[in-house]
Design a protein around this motif. Structure first.
Motif, PDB file in Angstrom:
ATOM      1  N   LYS A 251      -6.527  37.652 -15.732  1.00  0.00           N
ATOM      2  CA  LYS A 251      -7.851  37.232 -15.261  1.00  0.00           C
ATOM      3  C   LYS A 251      -7.818  35.804 -14.707  1.00  0.00           C
ATOM      4  CE  LYS A 251     -10.459  40.781 -16.235  1.00  0.00           C
ATOM      5  NZ  LYS A 251     -11.125  41.548 -15.215  1.00  0.00           N
TER       6      LYS A 251
ATOM      7  N   ARG B 104      -5.690  43.595  -5.468  1.00  0.00           N
ATOM      8  CA  ARG B 104      -5.173  42.291  -5.070  1.00  0.00           C
ATOM      9  C   ARG B 104      -3.663  42.234  -5.298  1.00  0.00           C
ATOM     10  NH1 ARG B 104      -8.451  37.797  -4.700  1.00  0.00           N
ATOM     11  NH2 ARG B 104     -10.026  38.803  -5.982  1.00  0.00           N
TER      12      ARG B 104
ATOM     13  N   THR C  95      -6.646  36.019 -11.168  1.00  0.00           N
ATOM     14  CA  THR C  95      -7.747  36.476 -10.325  1.00  0.00           C
ATOM     15  C   THR C  95      -8.715  35.327 -10.034  1.00  0.00           C
ATOM     16  OG1 THR C  95      -7.547  38.719 -11.178  1.00  0.00           O
ATOM     17  CG2 THR C  95      -9.650  38.135 -10.162  1.00  0.00           C
TER      18      THR C  95
ATOM     19  N   PRO D 223      -1.371  41.063 -10.082  1.00  0.00           N
ATOM     20  CA  PRO D 223      -1.871  39.939 -10.880  1.00  0.00           C
ATOM     21  C   PRO D 223      -1.168  39.827 -12.243  1.00  0.00           C
ATOM     22  CG  PRO D 223      -3.700  41.078  -9.856  1.00  0.00           C
ATOM     23  CD  PRO D 223      -2.472  41.908  -9.600  1.00  0.00           C
TER      24      PRO D 223
END
Length: 67
Positions: free
Chosen positions: A26, A47, A29, A14
């Motif tokens: 963030k 992830r 995400t 990410p």
């Protein structure tokens, strides 16, 4: 011997995707949670994003003049 070709897609974290789009990790995400970008999970539950898909999205998101 196994002669099947191995899947060798380069995966991005990410944070790596965030720096490409110049956003906070963030945000990446949240995009994944909302289904805006596809992600895969590692065995540890982290992830990851397929680099080729992210680069394609980046090309669509950035106008040709800014490339």
């Amino acid at each position: 011997m196994n002669s099947a070709p191995a899947m060798t897609a380069t995966l991005l974290t990410p944070g790596e995707v965030a720096s490409m789009f110049r956003v906070d990790p963030k945000t990446v995400t949240r995009w994944a949670n909302a289904g805006k970008i596809r992600s895969v999970r590692t065995l540890g539950g982290h992830r990851r994003f397929v680099e080729s898909e992210i680069r394609e999205l980046l090309m669509e998101a950035v106008p040709a003049q800014q490339r």
